[in-house]
Design a protein around this motif. Structure first.
Motif, PDB file in Angstrom:
ATOM      1  N   SER A 171       0.818  -1.212   0.000  1.00 11.86           N
ATOM      2  CA  SER A 171       0.000   0.000   0.000  1.00 11.86           C
ATOM      3  C   SER A 171       0.855   1.267   0.000  1.00 11.86           C
ATOM      4  N   ARG A 211      -2.730  -1.532  -3.225  1.00 16.12           N
ATOM      5  CA  ARG A 211      -4.072  -1.567  -2.664  1.00 16.12           C
ATOM      6  C   ARG A 211      -4.253  -0.533  -1.560  1.00 16.12           C
ATOM      7  N   ASN A 212      -5.516  -0.194  -1.341  1.00 15.67           N
ATOM      8  CA  ASN A 212      -5.911   0.669  -0.241  1.00 15.67           C
ATOM      9  C   ASN A 212      -6.506  -0.236   0.837  1.00 15.67           C
ATOM     10  N   SER A 213      -6.032  -0.093   2.064  1.00 18.15           N
ATOM     11  CA  SER A 213      -6.387  -1.024   3.129  1.00 18.15           C
ATOM     12  C   SER A 213      -7.823  -0.871   3.608  1.00 18.15           C
ATOM     13  N   LEU A 214      -8.299  -1.881   4.323  1.00 17.11           N
ATOM     14  CA  LEU A 214      -9.686  -1.936   4.775  1.00 17.11           C
ATOM     15  C   LEU A 214     -10.028  -0.817   5.756  1.00 17.11           C
ATOM     16  N   HIS A 215     -11.079  -0.072   5.431  1.00 18.49           N
ATOM     17  CA  HIS A 215     -11.514   1.061   6.236  1.00 18.49           C
ATOM     18  C   HIS A 215     -13.013   1.250   6.052  1.00 18.49           C
ATOM     19  N   TRP A 250     -14.724  -6.099   0.364  1.00 23.22           N
ATOM     20  CA  TRP A 250     -15.261  -5.563   1.613  1.00 23.22           C
ATOM     21  C   TRP A 250     -15.471  -6.663   2.643  1.00 23.22           C
ATOM     22  N   GLY A 254     -12.021  -8.385   4.364  1.00 21.22           N
ATOM     23  CA  GLY A 254     -12.020  -8.176   2.922  1.00 21.22           C
ATOM     24  C   GLY A 254     -12.467  -9.374   2.126  1.00 21.22           C
ATOM     25  N   GLY A 296     -11.971  -1.969   0.787  1.00 20.49           N
ATOM     26  CA  GLY A 296     -10.644  -1.670   0.271  1.00 20.49           C
ATOM     27  C   GLY A 296     -10.692  -1.801  -1.239  1.00 20.49           C
ATOM     28  N   GLU A 306      -7.978  -2.222  -5.000  1.00 20.67           N
ATOM     29  CA  GLU A 306      -6.638  -2.364  -5.571  1.00 20.67           C
ATOM     30  C   GLU A 306      -6.699  -2.235  -7.087  1.00 20.67           C
ATOM     31  N   TRP A 353     -10.569   2.573  10.678  1.00 21.01           N
ATOM     32  CA  TRP A 353      -9.718   1.519  10.130  1.00 21.01           C
ATOM     33  C   TRP A 353     -10.015   0.170  10.779  1.00 21.01           C
ATOM     34  N   VAL A 392      -5.146  -3.054  10.310  1.00 23.14           N
ATOM     35  CA  VAL A 392      -4.455  -2.025   9.538  1.00 23.14           C
ATOM     36  C   VAL A 392      -3.627  -1.139  10.469  1.00 23.14           C
TER      37      VAL A 392
END
Length: 321
Positions: A31, A72-76, A95, A99, A121, A123, A147, A151
């Motif tokens: 990320s 990727r953008n992490s789970l939030h 999601w 995820g 998240g 990617e 978050w 994460v």
């Protein structure tokens, strides 16, 4: 309004200023090559280095994420709506707490109104640098990012700590939390139970719209994408339309609040009382309230743009399970 007066309300794709340390996962492998852009409004960046292009309140925020392949953008999660459309590339959205509850792949022009209150998240699964444009509900975008616990824990191993006030501190640069301020607490098991785990089959029909389906709907009038009467029927505090060559008109109109034009394909000539300009894909234009304007394609070929305007609906949770 003269062209010079309008210029600060137009953000060209080539003038976008990225932030590489916008969020807590900025140093986490996988990320750590993200670029975050805050175009309209304060956004949800946790970094003091984030540049804001247009600070004028619109009732929503506009941002963007640029990522190379496999980044990727992490789970939030967010407390208000988060809507993405693909400007460049091919993207996988996923999601759930880990995820794994569901996923969908989006191509250029596709739009995703992500259910509020779930961990999500995304990617870039394409072969080149990709860009997705984002709309976040509310002027304060729900007060920031929530978050997934893993994460925050992963980020500690790479020097980043998030304060309880949502500010990011890089211990590798010698940053420390301000005196008397604690680190952001992890969500408890009880709190985590409040985050839904909808399946792919539950999410896609009411939250994903394919570009070519919207083009077909916009054959005579703009396609209502998000809103009370939209294809993705929702009331997140703003409405989104897709305008194509077939549904564009030179007849000027106006809104009682600022609106935003975001081309996804083709070049568009925007005329207003006092001036004119041409927008290209990736450009963002904020049109002042009560200013008569129109937008039509300026060249031959395929052309489409997304139009966003706030509503009086509260910018709160919209996912009902």
């Amino acid at each position: 309004m003269t062209p010079a007066e309008m210029e600060p309300r137009i953000v060209r794709y080539g003038d976008l200023k990225p932030c590489n340390t916008a969020f807590i996962d900025a140093h986490t492998p996988g990320s750590d090559q993200k670029e975050n852009f805050t175009i309209i409004g304060g956004g949800v960046s946790e970094s003091k280095d984030q540049h804001v292009h247009i600070a004028i309140p619109h009732g929503f925020n506009i941002g963007a994420a640029g990522q190379p392949p496999k980044c990727r953008n992490s789970l939030h999660s967010h407390r208000t709506a988060e809507v993405f459309f693909v400007l460049k590339g091919r993207w996988r959205f996923f999601w759930g707490r880990w995820g794994k509850a569901g996923e969908v792949t989006l191509e250029k022009g596709d739009i995703f109104n992500i259910p509020t209150g779930i961990f999500r998240g995304f990617e870039n699964i394409g072969t080149d640098y990709g860009m997705i444009m984002a709309i976040l509900g509310g002027d304060d975008a729900g007060g920031g990012v929530i978050w997934a616990p893993q994460v925050i824990e992963d980020a500690k191993d790479h020097g980043l700590v998030l304060s309880e006030k949502g500010r990011l501190y890089d211990t590798r640069r010698g940053d420390t939390l301000p005196k008397g301020e604690k680190a952001m607490p992890l969500l408890t098991d009880e709190e985590l139970k409040g985050f839904p785990e909808p399946t792919t089959a539950e999410v896609i029909p009411n939250h994903v719209a394919r570009y070519w389906d919207l083009v077909a709907l916009a054959d005579k009038t703009p396609a209502k994408v998000i809103g009370e009467k939209g294809k993705l029927c929702d009331k997140p505090g703003f409405e989104v339309d897709l305008i194509t060559r077939a549904s564009a008109t030179e007849k000027k109109h106006r809104h009682d609040r600022p609106s935003v034009l975001m081309p996804v394909k083709g070049h568009w000539r925007v005329d207003w009382d006092g001036g004119s300009t041409v927008l290209a894909p990736g450009d963002t234009m904020s049109v002042p309230e009560d200013l008569a304007h129109s937008a039509v394609p300026s060249m031959t070929g395929e052309a489409a743009l997304y139009h966003v305007v706030a509503t009086d609906d509260p910018a709160g949770p919209t996912w009902k399970g």
